[in-house]
Design a protein around this motif. Structure first.
Motif, PDB file in Angstrom:
ATOM      1  N   HIS A  69       3.690   1.582  -4.087  1.00  0.00           N
ATOM      2  CA  HIS A  69       3.107   1.447  -5.331  1.00  0.00           C
ATOM      3  C   HIS A  69       2.966   3.108  -6.081  1.00  0.00           C
ATOM      4  O   HIS A  69       2.735   3.321  -7.169  1.00  0.00           O
TER       5      HIS A  69
ATOM      6  N   SER B 166       0.414  -1.404  -0.068  1.00  0.00           N
ATOM      7  CA  SER B 166       0.225   0.337   0.115  1.00  0.00           C
ATOM      8  C   SER B 166       0.566   1.673  -0.051  1.00  0.00           C
ATOM      9  O   SER B 166       2.308   1.307  -0.112  1.00  0.00           O
TER      10      SER B 166
ATOM     11  N   ARG C 132      -5.767  -2.042  -2.446  1.00  0.00           N
ATOM     12  CA  ARG C 132      -4.551  -2.377  -2.941  1.00  0.00           C
ATOM     13  C   ARG C 132      -4.600  -3.878  -3.460  1.00  0.00           C
ATOM     14  O   ARG C 132      -4.221  -3.988  -4.743  1.00  0.00           O
TER      15      ARG C 132
END
Length: 290
Positions: free
Chosen positions: A53, A49, A89
């Motif tokens: 990303h 998370s 996520r």
């Protein structure tokens, strides 16, 4: 999520073992009161998370995919997730794998097995909704009469259905009814879905302060005595940030359930808050006894 033996497999995520420990502990307490067996995903790891990303999409994909593969290997038909960031996520990684052959191959080459898509991800509110108001009403031993609460959904719970996998509108109605079932009053206010700026708390704290001040201003204006949240990042930000408005206690919905159920462990959770909600709760108890 509910397997043949009645157990619920769940993904803990890092926040439930650190900054949002009280959210996880209060949910587990309520689950125990309801007779639910909770099983953490074995050998789970970070889902990738926020930081991953944002900086390295491949790492984010592989981190999330590893947990999906573990759930599949451990026979979980459904996997409950409590943190909205983790939930989104994992959902996004699953979509990438199932909809793009190159992503599926990338995961297979890196982790040694192809994800079959057999695990259905579930947000924890779906568990509460399945139990239903009648089932949850049965927990109430110490109704929260006199408490005026502003429900704060935050931006993650307000995202489109193609991201979350569910229509949030029925859950909003359910949550309002749930809080009323626990004895509290739900105030009407206009900032339940406005971003609190949690993702900017480190890089642009002045922006987070401004957003939190605005949210608290309107909650106080609606005569709310506390905010009720569903996200660990929102909870922390709403307690830590804001400079121009008085502090408000920020409680998880799971803590409200535990309080209304009269859990003796509630003192332990409440003691972890940066804004101590216990004076408010004690004043409500005093009013009842007056």
């Amino acid at each position: 999520m509910v397997k043949g033996n009645g157990a619920i497999r769940y993904y803990p995520g890092c926040s439930l073992e650190s900054s949002a420990r009280e959210m996880g502990e209060s949910f587990m307490e309520v689950a125990s009161m309801l007779g639910l067996e909770m099983l953490p995903l074995e050998d789970w790891s970070c889902c990738g998370s926020t930081p991953a990303h944002s900086t390295h999409p491949r790492w984010a994909l592989l981190l999330a995919a590893r947990n999906l593969l573990l759930a599949e290997e451990q026979g979980a038909e459904e996997l409950m997730v409590m943190c909205p960031s983790c939930y989104v996520r994992l959902r996004q990684a699953e979509r990438e794998i199932l909809e793009h052959e190159q992503k599926a191959l990338e995961v297979e080459q890196a982790l040694g097995r192809r994800y079959q898509g057999k695990v259905r991800l579930r947000f924890f509110l779906e568990v509460l909704e399945r139990i239903g108001l009648e089932g949850l009403r049965g927990l109430v031993k110490r109704p929260l009469n006199g408490l005026r609460a502003a429900l704060y959904y935050g931006c993650l719970l307000s995202r489109p259905e193609w991201i979350t996998g569910f229509d949030v509108a029925p859950y909003e109605r359910f949550l309002e009814d749930l809080v009323r079932t626990l004895g509290a009053e739900v105030v009407s206010w206009p900032y339940a879905k406005q971003c609190c700026g949690a993702s900017l708390a480190v890089t642009k704290p002045e922006t987070s302060d401004r957003l939190v001040d605005r949210i608290r201003h309107y909650a106080i204006r609606a005569k709310a005595q506390c905010l009720v949240v569903f996200c660990s990042l929102c909870q922390m930000n709403l307690e830590m940030r804001g400079k121009q408005t008085p502090e408000l206690p920020v409680l998880y919905i799971t803590e409200l359930l535990g309080l209304a159920a009269g859990s003796p462990k509630a003192e332990k959770w409440l003691g972890k808050h940066l804004v101590d909600p216990r004076p408010l709760l004690r004043s409500l108890e005093a009013q009842k006894g007056a």
